[in-house]
Design an enzyme around this catalytic site. Structure first.
Site, PDB file in Angstrom:
ATOM      1  N   ARG A 167       0.773  -1.233  -0.022  1.00 26.71           N
ATOM      2  CA  ARG A 167       0.016   0.072   0.044  1.00 26.71           C
ATOM      3  C   ARG A 167       0.835   1.323   0.034  1.00 26.71           C
ATOM      4  O   ARG A 167       0.557   2.179   0.584  1.00 26.71           O
ATOM      5  CB  ARG A 167      -0.951   0.052   1.073  1.00 26.71           C
ATOM      6  CG  ARG A 167      -1.936  -1.045   1.232  1.00 26.71           C
ATOM      7  CD  ARG A 167      -3.040  -0.859   0.104  1.00 26.71           C
ATOM      8  NE  ARG A 167      -3.816  -2.104  -0.116  1.00 26.71           N
ATOM      9  CZ  ARG A 167      -3.452  -3.109  -0.588  1.00 26.71           C
ATOM     10  NH1 ARG A 167      -2.317  -3.136  -1.428  1.00 26.71           N
ATOM     11  NH2 ARG A 167      -4.195  -4.491  -0.796  1.00 26.71           N
ATOM     12  N   SER A 218     -10.346   0.838   3.982  1.00 25.41           N
ATOM     13  CA  SER A 218      -9.598   0.142   5.188  1.00 25.41           C
ATOM     14  C   SER A 218      -8.778   1.284   5.760  1.00 25.41           C
ATOM     15  O   SER A 218      -7.876   2.146   5.029  1.00 25.41           O
ATOM     16  CB  SER A 218      -8.506  -0.879   4.716  1.00 25.41           C
ATOM     17  OG  SER A 218      -9.385  -2.063   4.314  1.00 25.41           O
ATOM     18  N   GLU A 288      -3.390   3.170   6.702  1.00 20.29           N
ATOM     19  CA  GLU A 288      -3.215   2.982   5.346  1.00 20.29           C
ATOM     20  C   GLU A 288      -3.715   4.266   4.572  1.00 20.29           C
ATOM     21  O   GLU A 288      -3.213   4.878   3.662  1.00 20.29           O
ATOM     22  CB  GLU A 288      -4.217   1.915   4.897  1.00 20.29           C
ATOM     23  CG  GLU A 288      -4.223   1.764   3.245  1.00 20.29           C
ATOM     24  CD  GLU A 288      -4.732   0.527   2.660  1.00 20.29           C
ATOM     25  OE1 GLU A 288      -4.948  -0.381   3.690  1.00 20.29           O
ATOM     26  OE2 GLU A 288      -5.441   0.426   1.982  1.00 20.29           O
TER      27      GLU A 288
HETATM   28  C1  LIG Z   1     -15.020   2.188   0.005  1.00 19.73           C
HETATM   29  C2  LIG Z   1     -13.545   2.316  -0.388  1.00 19.73           C
HETATM   30  C3  LIG Z   1     -12.938   0.775  -0.257  1.00 19.73           C
HETATM   31  C4  LIG Z   1     -11.477   0.701  -0.663  1.00 19.73           C
HETATM   32  N1  LIG Z   1     -10.864  -0.400  -0.871  1.00 19.73           N
HETATM   33  C5  LIG Z   1      -9.507  -0.321  -1.142  1.00 19.73           C
HETATM   34  C6  LIG Z   1      -9.004  -1.778  -1.204  1.00 19.73           C
HETATM   35  O1  LIG Z   1      -9.661  -2.701  -1.223  1.00 19.73           O
HETATM   36  N2  LIG Z   1      -7.683  -1.621  -1.655  1.00 19.73           N
HETATM   37  C7  LIG Z   1      -6.997  -0.615  -1.764  1.00 19.73           C
HETATM   38  O2  LIG Z   1      -5.771  -0.514  -2.142  1.00 19.73           O
HETATM   39  N3  LIG Z   1      -7.626   0.661  -1.593  1.00 19.73           N
HETATM   40  C8  LIG Z   1      -8.927   0.900  -1.252  1.00 19.73           C
HETATM   41  N4  LIG Z   1      -9.444   1.970  -0.999  1.00 19.73           N
HETATM   42  C9  LIG Z   1      -8.571   3.090  -0.810  1.00 19.73           C
HETATM   43  C10 LIG Z   1      -8.573   3.787  -2.429  1.00 19.73           C
HETATM   44  O3  LIG Z   1      -9.584   3.358  -3.072  1.00 19.73           O
HETATM   45  C11 LIG Z   1      -7.074   3.530  -2.963  1.00 19.73           C
HETATM   46  O4  LIG Z   1      -6.119   4.091  -2.139  1.00 19.73           O
HETATM   47  C12 LIG Z   1      -7.296   4.490  -4.344  1.00 19.73           C
HETATM   48  O5  LIG Z   1      -6.245   3.914  -5.212  1.00 19.73           O
HETATM   49  C13 LIG Z   1      -6.753   5.894  -4.037  1.00 19.73           C
HETATM   50  O6  LIG Z   1      -7.157   6.716  -5.264  1.00 19.73           O
HETATM   51  P1  LIG Z   1      -7.584   8.281  -5.271  1.00 19.73           P
HETATM   52  O7  LIG Z   1      -7.682   8.448  -6.845  1.00 19.73           O
HETATM   53  O8  LIG Z   1      -8.784   8.531  -4.598  1.00 19.73           O
HETATM   54  O9  LIG Z   1      -6.139   8.563  -4.676  1.00 19.73           O
HETATM   55  P2  LIG Z   1      -6.453   9.991  -3.780  1.00 19.73           P
HETATM   56  O10 LIG Z   1      -6.886   9.654  -2.145  1.00 19.73           O
HETATM   57  O11 LIG Z   1      -6.700  11.065  -4.276  1.00 19.73           O
HETATM   58  O12 LIG Z   1      -4.687   9.910  -3.203  1.00 19.73           O
HETATM   59  C14 LIG Z   1      -4.001   9.129  -2.743  1.00 19.73           C
HETATM   60  C15 LIG Z   1      -2.413   9.140  -2.977  1.00 19.73           C
HETATM   61  O13 LIG Z   1      -1.948   9.224  -3.920  1.00 19.73           O
HETATM   62  C16 LIG Z   1      -1.427  10.330  -4.524  1.00 19.73           C
HETATM   63  N5  LIG Z   1      -1.673  10.562  -5.766  1.00 19.73           N
HETATM   64  C17 LIG Z   1      -2.809  10.459  -6.625  1.00 19.73           C
HETATM   65  N6  LIG Z   1      -2.772  10.686  -7.874  1.00 19.73           N
HETATM   66  C18 LIG Z   1      -1.674  11.289  -7.911  1.00 19.73           C
HETATM   67  C19 LIG Z   1      -0.849  11.673  -9.197  1.00 19.73           C
HETATM   68  N7  LIG Z   1      -1.534  11.801 -10.394  1.00 19.73           N
HETATM   69  N8  LIG Z   1       0.297  12.012  -9.051  1.00 19.73           N
HETATM   70  C20 LIG Z   1       1.218  11.971  -7.778  1.00 19.73           C
HETATM   71  N9  LIG Z   1       0.504  11.366  -6.743  1.00 19.73           N
HETATM   72  C21 LIG Z   1      -0.889  11.163  -6.819  1.00 19.73           C
HETATM   73  C22 LIG Z   1      -1.824  11.262  -3.320  1.00 19.73           C
HETATM   74  O14 LIG Z   1      -0.842  12.601  -3.323  1.00 19.73           O
HETATM   75  C23 LIG Z   1      -2.059  10.606  -2.265  1.00 19.73           C
HETATM   76  O15 LIG Z   1      -0.994  10.443  -1.580  1.00 19.73           O
HETATM   77  C24 LIG Z   1     -10.883   1.885  -0.831  1.00 19.73           C
HETATM   78  C25 LIG Z   1     -11.424   3.175  -0.662  1.00 19.73           C
HETATM   79  C26 LIG Z   1     -12.859   3.181  -0.374  1.00 19.73           C
HETATM   80  C27 LIG Z   1     -13.547   4.647  -0.292  1.00 19.73           C
END
Ligand SMILES: Cc1cc2nc3c(=O)[nH]c(=O)nc-3n(C[C@H](O)[C@H](O)[C@H](O)COP(=O)(O)OP(=O)(O)OC[C@H]3O[C@@H](n4cnc5c(N)ncnc54)[C@H](O)[C@@H]3O)c2cc1C
Length: 295
Positions: A167, A218, A288
């Protein structure tokens, strides 16, 4: 003087999936390639004024632990993907779930079924090495196109350069390198039982396991050989409510904001879960979710 492209005192409540009230002193949104040109002046302004920068995509992995962020929030929303044989090229802000569904329905390829309900963007999934039903970003990533704001360079990073771990990666909690796009090899995804399921079957598996609402999924990473959710459940913390936030009754590692919750409510739940698990099992839970605090 701040660059004129920056918006002052912007409400960013809706930018975190927790929806706790928050503002940013400065905000910049990238809606097309031409907006990238502003990044250099924004970066220089941030260095000059000692302002922190945060990149945010869909905010499904963020807790804003502040009222006003005293820096610059950069958000992007440029989308698109192409599939050429097994090679998938995605814009960083394309939604993972949408691409995965389209690859199944339009391209008749079931390899991404396990990611059909993974919230967030491809950029977020790469930065955090997201994993869902046994498939992690690092398992099939080929390379990532990056814009380095400090050096004004476009670079291509290999999977090895990203330093992936559970992660996380070298690209997660940093504010210099923006992920623009990436290439994945769908042929590298190992066969798994979910590939045999229909979308409806997979959705029902997912609904059974996870609650819907204002949550970032999570909250804690799983400790080695353990499940954080199982531990929190075992110490009886499911249903625990502090203020307007609660630990989900469906999945004990999901913290939910019931509409009016504050970041203080969620941090209090976090502290309670960490303290109880430490006392009961001598295990230190690690977050996480990326928590942004302000001193
Ligand atoms: C209901 C639910 C279930 C979930 N289940 C899981 C799961 O099973 N497994 C899992 O791994 N995650 C899970 N997550 C968490 C989430 O889905 C992941 O972490 C996802 O990949 C985050 O994507 P985001 O676009 O929202 O990133 P953000 O939350 O906006 O950013 C996450 C991180 O990535 C960085 N970032 C994002 N885009 C860029 C970019 N273009 N350039 C540089 N840095 C960047 C941000 O600065 C930050 O540090 C879940 C979330 C929810 C709401």
């Amino acid at each position: 003087m701040p660059p004129s492209c920056l918006i002052r005192d912007h409400d960013i409540t809706a930018l975190s999936a927790f929806h706790t009230p928050a503002k940013a002193r400065y905000y910049f949104e990238i809606l097309d390639q031409s907006a990238l040109e502003h990044l250099r002046e924004i970066y220089e302004f941030s260095i000059h004024e000692h302002l922190p920068i945060i990149f945010i995509a869909r905010g499904t992995n963020f807790l804003f632990a502040f009222d006003v962020f005293p820096g610059i929030i950069i958000r992007f929303d440029i989308r698109g993907y192409t599939l050429d044989g097994w090679i998938l090229t995605v814009q960083a802000w394309e939604l993972v779930s949408l691409t995965s569904q389209k690859i199944y329905t339009e391209h008749k390829n079931s390899h991404l079924i396990p990611w059909v309900w993974l919230p967030g963007t491809w950029g977020g999934a790469i930065a955090g090495n997201a994993g869902w039903f046994g498939l992690e970003a690092k398992d099939f990533l080929l390379d990532v196109a990056i814009y380095d704001m400090a050096r004004w360079t476009h670079e291509t990073w290999t999977r090895e350069q990203c330093l992936f771990a559970y992660r996380t990666s070298k690209l997660k909690a940093q504010s210099q390198r923006l992920i623009l796009s990436a290439r994945f090899d769908l042929g590298a995804i190992v066969e798994n039982p979910y590939m045999e399921m229909s979308l409806a079957e997979f959705m029902s598996v997912r609904r059974e396991k996870q609650p819907a609402g204002h949550t970032c999924g999570s909250f804690f990473k799983n400790p080695p050989w353990e499940s954080a959710g199982r531990l929190i459940d075992a110490v009886g913390l499911k249903w625990t409510r502090i203020g307007w936030a609660k630990i989900s009754e469906v999945h004990a590692n999901f913290f939910m904001n019931d509409e009016h919750g504050t970041f203080q409510d969620i941090l209090a739940l976090r502290d309670l879960a960490k303290k109880t698990i430490q006392e009961s099992y001598k295990i230190t839970l690690e977050e996480e979710v990326r928590i942004i605090s302000v001193k």
